[in-house]
Design an enzyme around this catalytic site. Sequence first.
Site, PDB file in Angstrom:
ATOM      1  N   ASP A 294       0.830  -1.211   0.000  1.00 51.55           N
ATOM      2  CA  ASP A 294       0.000   0.000   0.000  1.00 51.55           C
ATOM      3  C   ASP A 294       0.862   1.257   0.000  1.00 51.55           C
ATOM      4  O   ASP A 294       2.032   1.237   0.368  1.00 51.55           O
ATOM      5  CB  ASP A 294      -0.923   0.007   1.226  1.00 51.55           C
ATOM      6  CG  ASP A 294      -0.142  -0.126   2.512  1.00 51.55           C
ATOM      7  OD1 ASP A 294       0.843  -0.901   2.545  1.00 51.55           O
ATOM      8  OD2 ASP A 294      -0.482   0.548   3.505  1.00 51.55           O
ATOM      9  N   GLU A 295       0.258   2.329  -0.446  1.00 54.98           N
ATOM     10  CA  GLU A 295       0.784   3.688  -0.288  1.00 54.98           C
ATOM     11  C   GLU A 295       2.275   3.823  -0.580  1.00 54.98           C
ATOM     12  O   GLU A 295       3.057   4.226   0.272  1.00 54.98           O
ATOM     13  CB  GLU A 295       0.529   4.180   1.141  1.00 54.98           C
ATOM     14  CG  GLU A 295      -0.940   4.244   1.501  1.00 54.98           C
ATOM     15  CD  GLU A 295      -1.142   4.742   2.936  1.00 54.98           C
ATOM     16  OE1 GLU A 295      -2.128   5.472   3.142  1.00 54.98           O
ATOM     17  OE2 GLU A 295      -0.339   4.417   3.812  1.00 54.98           O
TER      18      GLU A 295
END
Lengths: 659, 659
Positions: A294-295
């Site tokens: 993620d991210e």
Amino acid sequence: MPSSLSLMPVPAKVQTGSGQLLIDQTFTAASTGRSDARLDRGIARFLDELSRQTGMPLTVRPADASHATLTIQAQSPGRKVQELGEDESYTLEISASHATLTAPTALGALHGLQTFLQLVAPTSAGFAVPVVTIDDAPRFAWRGLHIDVSRHFFPMEVLKRNLDGMAALKMNVLHWHLSDDEGFRVESKRFPKLQELGSDGSYYTQAEIRDFVAYAHDRGIRVVPEFDMPGHSRSWLAAFPDLASAPGPYKAGRIANWDAVMDPTREGTYKFLDKFIDEMAGLFPDAYFHIGGDEVNPKPWDSNPKIQEFIRAHGMKDNRDLQAYFNQRLQKIVAKHRKIMMGWDEILHPDLPTNVVIESWRGQDSLADVSKRGYRGLLAYGYYLDLMWPAARHYAVEPMSGGAASLTPEEQQRILGGEACMWSEHITPETIDSRIWPRLAAIAERFWSPQNVTDPKSMYQRMDEISWRLGWLGLTHESYYVPMLRRMAGREDIAALRVLSDVVEPTKDYTRTEVFPQPPVKSTPLNRLADAARPESTVARSFSDLVDTYLQNGAQKSAAEAQLRIWLNKWQQNHANLQPLLDQSFLLAEDKPLSEDLSALAAAGLQALDALDKSLPLAAEWRAQQLAVVVRSNSPRANLLLMVAPPIQKLIDAAAPER
Amino acid sequence: MPSSLSLMPVPAKVQTGSGQLLIDQTFTAASTGRSDARLDRGIARFLDELSRQTGMPLTVRPADASHATLTIQAQSPGRKVQELGEDESYTLEISASHATLTAPTALGALHGLQTFLQLVAPTSAGFAVPVVTIDDAPRFAWRGLHIDVSRHFFPMEVLKRNLDGMAALKMNVLHWHLSDDEGFRVESKRFPKLQELGSDGSYYTQAEIRDFVAYAHDRGIRVVPEFDMPGHSRSWLAAFPDLASAPGPYKAGRIANWDAVMDPTREGTYKFLDKFIDEMAGLFPDAYFHIGGDEVNPKPWDSNPKIQEFIRAHGMKDNRDLQAYFNQRLQKIVAKHRKIMMGWDEILHPDLPTNVVIESWRGQDSLADVSKRGYRGLLAYGYYLDLMWPAARHYAVEPMSGGAASLTPEEQQRILGGEACMWSEHITPETIDSRIWPRLAAIAERFWSPQNVTDPKSMYQRMDEISWRLGWLGLTHESYYVPMLRRMAGREDIAALRVLSDVVEPTKDYTRTEVFPQPPVKSTPLNRLADAARPESTVARSFSDLVDTYLQNGAQKSAAEAQLRIWLNKWQQNHANLQPLLDQSFLLAEDKPLSEDLSALAAAGLQALDALDKSLPLAAEWRAQQLAVVVRSNSPRANLLLMVAPPIQKLIDAAAPER
């Protein structure tokens, strides 16, 4: 399910009878099926818990298992390494003289024992369980809790008591977020620098991890490790800067920097990950391996000319393609070590094989998309415990709603379930239980019970009862509260402080700010009212219900008004009582405006009631003055919200209607 | 000592200054004296406790020990096996910039760290300790807590947290009552039948005991073992009936039978004890060895012709002489294994050498007699925690009063101190902390502080503050309460039950009766209101103070009356609220008369206030009716006393004076 039963999660089928089975000190429980050490330990634990719940020593052992008060028969012991989708069903039949628990596997039997414990209550004749037949099975196969141990570290005993709580609510996956920018929390024997330089010394040894996984398995819980990459990896890069996309140096710990991203263009990265995952695949027996994903901060890739050159040379469009490339390489490594890869929404890419599992923090539409593309998915969106939502709001999040509502039956099968997420930026071992419990019980019910079990009123009634029972497991979500208030007050008498703290809640979503100490040190103290306050104020909830009852103008109106006046009078007087303490303790000074406004709101509420009693509407000017206090109270101050502001606003609106 | 300091026990000398030393996350503590592992562990524990108390991570280590915020210097590490009478004094000097703790031994330094912890409080500027100089040393060298682990067994973690509590109150002896009729609680490798047949499987292994003794030593606490003989020995005789004075068979466990007494006339008894004490002398390093010796039941000796013949043949007068003969033989065995024998009053006999120590449960006159005869003694009388006395009553028991007041200085020197006694017939791991704490703090102060520190009001103020701080050590004397009430109620809402339970106390002295379950099983459940109720009701204490203030007719009268009316109204209405629950739970049914009488007493109190307000004395008939309720309430029902009866009687007496 009849309302007299406080079962949580609600079983699939409940058929009540009349009468009850008494539970006295002659009570016995024994397995009559094939010998199974895990189930036997489960029964021993059940007897211990029953003894604790009732305060009765239970030491009688049945001469013959088949003559036990409760006989338990599991047809098979279940897999040595618990698998996704193993049969977890059970049938519990209780008559006035005997109880029988049968299940295809030991997993179901363990769940049935938890149901039995929830049925035990004192009656006029003694402790007893009602005559009942329960046929139960979970709706979803994946019912998880994600705990982030990177931002704050949690000792084994804290995690273990939470496993006990999960087992009580029939949850079956602990998703262990073991690495992130702030800390790398697993002992690697192959790469010991990971824990040595990637943590502050707080990490789990491999012996502890093995013990923990066995503890979870005993309770019917799988442990899925997550090592977040290529982003959220500052702690790794503190140990191995060569893996990074930018020169560094990197340092683990709580600093505001998420620039650390692995370099997917170098072969060394994959060589390292191959060796690392080989080691971790041996340590964590579960079939699934979470790689985060993620991210990913684009900055380090954007600013590295070699990486940009790699993107162009390989005909990729952008950083997203580069991450997909990374994930494909990673998936092959994970698969080589006989694990199934899973990750957050961002890893979804057509080039990945469809056995990859996607965990969606983005929502049901994203989840539906996952399923339509042939992948399996689970929902995390809507279940973030750190956002401090009320239980009812989590409870209302239905995995099969939104885009997922229109899936074909086959596509629906690929929605495995969901996970509650406990991110740990703002929690410590002292407060974590209070941020997980009792709200997790509502989410556990969403994952286990039939889809049509949705009444929040019933949920709250049962959650309030389950909550105190969870205390027998050593969970501290109730007992943490008074000591934290006394610490802030520095004295025994916290009556006035408690009046305030009982009606505030920590600010919601991502609005919390931190006051960092000067000079900066490793870890910010989380010892303020925002840390002590419960995520959901039961006082504010009851007060709000009373206001609604009052405004409905029904038969309960005058009783409700009397109760409202008791609360409002107490709050109106409270600031005068609390002020000396607010002046005296630096930890409480920031809460003064809240205390003042609680008294002001209460005064407004009382004036509104007086006006309503006399049917004399109040003036617009008065209304404007009071609503200013409401508006202030609905915005975070000292990271807190005054939760009685909205119901008091209803009284103001009623007493001074807008013209 | 200035009243603003909540120190307990009160130090010998306190000199306050102005200003304060701030404690923030840069706080450090370090030893500047010679290296001492025990003190270093003590300092690490101190930092952990300070961190828990303040909720601030404290991870900064000083670059140089001498620059620490708090420097600690102990001139010597103290004895490897802690000795009676080791120097425990310390000096703590706190300025606005720095604190210094100096002590002749590490023991004094450990005590000084506890004093420092008690000084920490939140101020408007941050956590701080006041500028102060404290010169402190104990009054008595022997400041003990006796715990009976035979009648009920207590796991190590329960005992360890109580050691932590003792250390916080500067107590220095754990007297461990390890054997009695009901159970033998130590693993003997030489005579394993002792624990196998003499217990229900609950005993301490030798490894656990060594760990426990080391844990205590780290906290400046000696561990004195007691093996009670020749009486109170049924558990031994269950394993070795040949040692008995009557044929048996014997069985350990909780049955009403104290006929088991060793046979002092057989040489085999002494051969056995020689081998046993040899083993235990190696296991317990302390110089003192307690042989019990109390309450020898004469029956088995009277009814054994061989024993009576032995008494005649040896020219003894009676059983008492026979016990003295046993004790002389035993003392030689104990001395042979390099231990000093101690025992209860009954062992006192001129034929024993004067190094024997006598522990007196009989009182100060008995203690004075001990001392006058040249023996050393300590006082247990007046400090029996199981008798459920209020703290002030224990606090008022002065070892040097009564017969001991007129001792010569030399004789006074032989009074070593005292011990609080926690006999365990009616306590479990769930309730023990609440029976020890916080009342033990008052006794600890009696043993440590100067003799003229006697004000109960100051004691209670400080005890209330120390009490909640003890919770940081994991002691459960506050947290046990609500769960036990909820267990009895079987539900979350216990408001009405709590109103009742807050004003009752367990019956005093030896008036408690047990309701044994049918059929009889090993251990009676201790899960009733008498088990949950606190030994001393703070609500009743405050109410009683309010009544006194009211009746003094001073400036506070009307404020006191307003408060009294709030309480009395609440109690008057409470029975109606509580009744449904009393009808619903078998555990609460027995409490119904108490609940009714609380409401009746409250009604009487309100009538009395009304009459006093109007200066209209109430009639003798009314008075007689109300006093009947008072009389009932002052007698045990359901093993409970209604503690607001005596103050309400004062109101009745004032409103309807006897004519």
